[in-house]
Design a protein around this motif. Structure first.
Motif, PDB file in Angstrom:
ATOM      1  N   ALA A   1      -6.227  17.047  -9.817  1.00 45.36           N
ATOM      2  CA  ALA A   1      -5.474  16.142 -10.676  1.00 45.36           C
ATOM      3  C   ALA A   1      -5.665  14.709 -10.205  1.00 45.36           C
ATOM      4  CB  ALA A   1      -4.000  16.528 -10.655  1.00 45.36           C
ATOM      5  N   GLY A   2      -5.242  13.764 -11.033  1.00 46.58           N
ATOM      6  CA  GLY A   2      -5.579  12.373 -10.828  1.00 46.58           C
ATOM      7  C   GLY A   2      -4.810  11.671  -9.726  1.00 46.58           C
ATOM      8  N   TRP A   3      -5.150  10.388  -9.600  1.00 48.42           N
ATOM      9  CA  TRP A   3      -4.564   9.507  -8.600  1.00 48.42           C
ATOM     10  C   TRP A   3      -3.508   8.624  -9.251  1.00 48.42           C
ATOM     11  CZ3 TRP A   3      -6.368   9.306  -3.425  1.00 48.42           C
ATOM     12  CH2 TRP A   3      -7.484  10.119  -3.163  1.00 48.42           C
ATOM     13  N   ALA A   4      -2.514   8.209  -8.453  1.00 42.96           N
ATOM     14  CA  ALA A   4      -1.451   7.344  -8.969  1.00 42.96           C
ATOM     15  C   ALA A   4      -0.845   6.551  -7.831  1.00 42.96           C
ATOM     16  CB  ALA A   4      -0.374   8.175  -9.677  1.00 42.96           C
ATOM     17  N   LEU A   5      -0.170   5.462  -8.200  1.00 45.31           N
ATOM     18  CA  LEU A   5       0.611   4.663  -7.258  1.00 45.31           C
ATOM     19  C   LEU A   5       2.073   4.821  -7.633  1.00 45.31           C
ATOM     20  CD1 LEU A   5       0.704   2.469  -4.971  1.00 45.31           C
ATOM     21  CD2 LEU A   5       0.771   0.781  -6.836  1.00 45.31           C
ATOM     22  N   ARG A   6       2.896   5.272  -6.698  1.00 44.97           N
ATOM     23  CA  ARG A   6       4.330   5.405  -6.927  1.00 44.97           C
ATOM     24  C   ARG A   6       5.067   4.353  -6.102  1.00 44.97           C
ATOM     25  NH1 ARG A   6       7.725   9.314  -9.040  1.00 44.97           N
ATOM     26  NH2 ARG A   6       6.004  10.805  -9.180  1.00 44.97           N
ATOM     27  N   LEU A   7       5.903   3.572  -6.759  1.00 46.52           N
ATOM     28  CA  LEU A   7       6.667   2.513  -6.104  1.00 46.52           C
ATOM     29  C   LEU A   7       8.012   3.062  -5.643  1.00 46.52           C
ATOM     30  CD1 LEU A   7       5.189  -0.266  -6.103  1.00 46.52           C
ATOM     31  CD2 LEU A   7       4.635   1.049  -8.150  1.00 46.52           C
ATOM     32  N   HIS A   8       8.217   3.154  -4.328  1.00 45.13           N
ATOM     33  CA  HIS A   8       9.508   3.605  -3.795  1.00 45.13           C
ATOM     34  C   HIS A   8      10.513   2.465  -3.770  1.00 45.13           C
ATOM     35  CE1 HIS A   8       7.436   7.236  -2.836  1.00 45.13           C
ATOM     36  NE2 HIS A   8       6.662   6.655  -1.946  1.00 45.13           N
ATOM     37  N   GLY A   9      10.045   1.248  -3.588  1.00 45.06           N
ATOM     38  CA  GLY A   9      10.884   0.054  -3.601  1.00 45.06           C
ATOM     39  C   GLY A   9      10.016  -1.137  -3.920  1.00 45.06           C
ATOM     40  N   VAL A  10      10.616  -2.178  -4.510  1.00 45.95           N
ATOM     41  CA  VAL A  10       9.811  -3.307  -4.992  1.00 45.95           C
ATOM     42  C   VAL A  10      10.391  -4.663  -4.609  1.00 45.95           C
ATOM     43  CG1 VAL A  10       8.914  -1.976  -6.938  1.00 45.95           C
ATOM     44  CG2 VAL A  10      11.009  -3.333  -7.233  1.00 45.95           C
ATOM     45  N   GLY A  11      11.509  -4.687  -3.875  1.00 44.04           N
ATOM     46  CA  GLY A  11      12.208  -5.937  -3.647  1.00 44.04           C
ATOM     47  C   GLY A  11      11.848  -6.636  -2.356  1.00 44.04           C
ATOM     48  N   ASN A  12      12.319  -7.881  -2.235  1.00 46.51           N
ATOM     49  CA  ASN A  12      12.155  -8.595  -0.972  1.00 46.51           C
ATOM     50  C   ASN A  12      13.241  -8.158   0.005  1.00 46.51           C
ATOM     51  OD1 ASN A  12      14.521 -10.042  -1.570  1.00 46.51           O
ATOM     52  ND2 ASN A  12      13.429 -11.887  -2.190  1.00 46.51           N
ATOM     53  N   ALA A  13      13.302  -8.797   1.173  1.00 47.14           N
ATOM     54  CA  ALA A  13      14.194  -8.337   2.234  1.00 47.14           C
ATOM     55  C   ALA A  13      15.664  -8.409   1.846  1.00 47.14           C
ATOM     56  CB  ALA A  13      13.951  -9.154   3.499  1.00 47.14           C
ATOM     57  N   SER A  14      16.012  -9.266   0.875  1.00 48.81           N
ATOM     58  CA  SER A  14      17.411  -9.427   0.471  1.00 48.81           C
ATOM     59  C   SER A  14      17.787  -8.579  -0.733  1.00 48.81           C
ATOM     60  CB  SER A  14      17.688 -10.902   0.151  1.00 48.81           C
ATOM     61  OG  SER A  14      17.428 -11.719   1.287  1.00 48.81           O
ATOM     62  N   ALA A  15      16.807  -8.050  -1.451  1.00 49.75           N
ATOM     63  CA  ALA A  15      17.070  -7.341  -2.708  1.00 49.75           C
ATOM     64  C   ALA A  15      17.269  -5.858  -2.450  1.00 49.75           C
ATOM     65  CB  ALA A  15      15.928  -7.579  -3.686  1.00 49.75           C
ATOM     66  N   VAL A  16      18.371  -5.512  -1.782  1.00 50.40           N
ATOM     67  CA  VAL A  16      18.609  -4.123  -1.375  1.00 50.40           C
ATOM     68  C   VAL A  16      18.649  -3.204  -2.587  1.00 50.40           C
ATOM     69  CG1 VAL A  16      20.233  -2.575  -0.209  1.00 50.40           C
ATOM     70  CG2 VAL A  16      19.823  -4.877   0.692  1.00 50.40           C
ATOM     71  N   GLU A  17      19.174  -3.693  -3.705  1.00 47.39           N
ATOM     72  CA  GLU A  17      19.290  -2.846  -4.891  1.00 47.39           C
ATOM     73  C   GLU A  17      17.927  -2.469  -5.474  1.00 47.39           C
ATOM     74  OE1 GLU A  17      19.013  -7.054  -6.362  1.00 47.39           O
ATOM     75  OE2 GLU A  17      19.929  -5.991  -4.677  1.00 47.39           O
ATOM     76  N   LEU A  18      16.882  -3.223  -5.116  1.00 52.69           N
ATOM     77  CA  LEU A  18      15.531  -2.927  -5.598  1.00 52.69           C
ATOM     78  C   LEU A  18      14.748  -2.065  -4.614  1.00 52.69           C
ATOM     79  CD1 LEU A  18      14.572  -6.463  -6.955  1.00 52.69           C
ATOM     80  CD2 LEU A  18      15.262  -4.461  -8.296  1.00 52.69           C
ATOM     81  N   GLY A  19      15.292  -1.864  -3.418  1.00 52.13           N
ATOM     82  CA  GLY A  19      14.605  -1.095  -2.394  1.00 52.13           C
ATOM     83  C   GLY A  19      13.566  -1.920  -1.669  1.00 52.13           C
ATOM     84  N   SER A  20      13.383  -1.656  -0.392  1.00 48.42           N
ATOM     85  CA  SER A  20      12.356  -2.344   0.379  1.00 48.42           C
ATOM     86  C   SER A  20      10.980  -2.001  -0.178  1.00 48.42           C
ATOM     87  CB  SER A  20      12.443  -1.957   1.862  1.00 48.42           C
ATOM     88  OG  SER A  20      12.558  -0.555   2.019  1.00 48.42           O
ATOM     89  N   ALA A  21      10.097  -2.996  -0.171  1.00 45.57           N
ATOM     90  CA  ALA A  21       8.762  -2.819  -0.761  1.00 45.57           C
ATOM     91  C   ALA A  21       8.003  -1.717  -0.021  1.00 45.57           C
ATOM     92  CB  ALA A  21       8.002  -4.133  -0.713  1.00 45.57           C
ATOM     93  N   MET A  22       7.713  -0.647  -0.732  1.00 46.43           N
ATOM     94  CA  MET A  22       7.061   0.524  -0.136  1.00 46.43           C
ATOM     95  C   MET A  22       6.502   1.367  -1.274  1.00 46.43           C
ATOM     96  SD  MET A  22       8.855   3.282   2.435  1.00 46.43           S
ATOM     97  CE  MET A  22       8.241   4.947   2.658  1.00 46.43           C
ATOM     98  N   ALA A  23       5.361   1.973  -1.056  1.00 39.57           N
ATOM     99  CA  ALA A  23       4.726   2.770  -2.107  1.00 39.57           C
ATOM    100  C   ALA A  23       3.919   3.901  -1.494  1.00 39.57           C
ATOM    101  CB  ALA A  23       3.816   1.892  -2.969  1.00 39.57           C
ATOM    102  N   SER A  24       3.572   4.860  -2.332  1.00 35.69           N
ATOM    103  CA  SER A  24       2.660   5.933  -1.930  1.00 35.69           C
ATOM    104  C   SER A  24       1.520   6.034  -2.924  1.00 35.69           C
ATOM    105  CB  SER A  24       3.379   7.283  -1.865  1.00 35.69           C
ATOM    106  OG  SER A  24       4.266   7.354  -0.773  1.00 35.69           O
ATOM    107  N   ILE A  25       0.318   6.177  -2.392  1.00 36.01           N
ATOM    108  CA  ILE A  25      -0.812   6.603  -3.209  1.00 36.01           C
ATOM    109  C   ILE A  25      -0.699   8.116  -3.337  1.00 36.01           C
ATOM    110  CG2 ILE A  25      -3.320   6.714  -3.397  1.00 36.01           C
ATOM    111  CD1 ILE A  25      -3.421   4.271  -1.508  1.00 36.01           C
ATOM    112  N   GLU A  26      -0.603   8.591  -4.575  1.00 37.18           N
ATOM    113  CA  GLU A  26      -0.498  10.022  -4.814  1.00 37.18           C
ATOM    114  C   GLU A  26      -1.842  10.592  -5.259  1.00 37.18           C
ATOM    115  OE1 GLU A  26       4.141  10.524  -6.269  1.00 37.18           O
ATOM    116  OE2 GLU A  26       2.531  10.608  -7.756  1.00 37.18           O
ATOM    117  N   ARG A  27      -2.065  11.820  -4.870  1.00 41.95           N
ATOM    118  CA  ARG A  27      -3.229  12.575  -5.337  1.00 41.95           C
ATOM    119  C   ARG A  27      -2.728  13.928  -5.805  1.00 41.95           C
ATOM    120  NH1 ARG A  27      -8.776  13.902  -1.859  1.00 41.95           N
ATOM    121  NH2 ARG A  27     -10.110  14.313  -3.683  1.00 41.95           N
TER     122      ARG A  27
END
Length: 251
Positions: free
Chosen positions: A2-28
């Motif tokens: 199956a294909g590849w994807a990028l999943r965003l676990h968090g997208v915010g800066n250090a102060s944007a707790v409600e957006l989650g800390s910037a972190m992602a996984s490359i999925e396969r």
């Protein structure tokens, strides 16, 4: 496969707790293949989604919103015989000492003694490139605070992850020349360590901006403002399909 994807676990800066800390996984094939960074909120989102902790992480830099999950990751890895010493940490070589001082140097990591912080992990210092599960990935320096303290990641043909940075047109000319999705640091307003919207639009040609997915912003209102200017904006939990990598494979 199956294909590849990028999943965003968090997208915010250090102060944007409600957006989650910037972190992602490359999925396969729907499973995490390589995770980028290990912030506290991002790790919580990862574990809630996959039901386990990451098994392979690339680290961009050692600011706390990107490494605050490491103490929890140590505990989950060290006390699981199946994981102890097997969780791969791909860390650009110049920041290994910084990472050790930030998360690994606390004396007597267990109250009972007898354990070193790095016993839980397989620490792999990387230079310009490294191998992960049969594919060659590239790491490159970016412009964040101080030279050689922050790095981006490229999976050729699929993804370029800028990490926290000012605009880096000279790097993207080299590391984003194969049609990759470009996940790029961008807030509504820039500063000496981060890209702002005006910086992004001034420094990059439209042909490059069309491939960008913006993250590390300050609020939902800022995300709306970025989107109103015609930019793709990452959202927490979002999944973006990736092209099949053209990265080098073993001969």
């Amino acid at each position: 496969m199956a294909g590849w994807a990028l999943r965003l676990h968090g997208v915010g800066n250090a102060s944007a707790v409600e957006l989650g800390s910037a972190m992602a996984s490359i999925e396969r094939g729907g499973a995490p293949w390589l995770t980028i960074d290990c912030g506290a909120e991002g790790l919580t989102a990862f574990e809630a989604l996959y039901g386990r902790a990451p098994e392979a992480i690339f680290l961009t830099h050692v600011h706390l919103d990107h490494v605050a999950g490491f103490e929890r990751l140590f505990v989950s890895s060290y006390f699981d015989p199946r994981r102890r010493g097997r969780v791969r940490l791909y860390v650009p070589a110049p920041i290994v000492p910084l990472l050790h001082r930030r998360v690994g140097e606390y004396p007597n990591v267990l109250a009972e003694g007898g354990a070193n912080f790095w016993d839980a992990f397989q620490l792999i210092p990387v230079g310009e490139a490294f191998w992960h599960e049969g594919l060659r990935l590239e790491a490159f320096p970016v412009r964040h605070h101080w030279p050689d303290t922050a790095f981006g990641l490229r999976l050729r043909g699929s993804l370029v992850w800028s990490g926290d940075t000012r605009p880096i047109p000279e790097m993207l000319a080299r590391y984003a020349d194969d049609g990759e999705l470009i996940a790029h640091d961008c807030a509504l307003h820039g500063n000496p360590s981060h890209t702002g919207l005006d910086d992004l639009e001034r420094e990059y040609p439209e042909s490059l901006r069309r491939r960008m997915l913006l993250y590390h912003y300050a609020s939902q209102a800022d995300a709306s403002a970025l989107a109103a200017r015609g930019h793709a904006v990452a959202r927490p939990g979002e999944v973006r399909p990736l092209a099949e990598p053209t990265a080098m494979r073993p001969a």
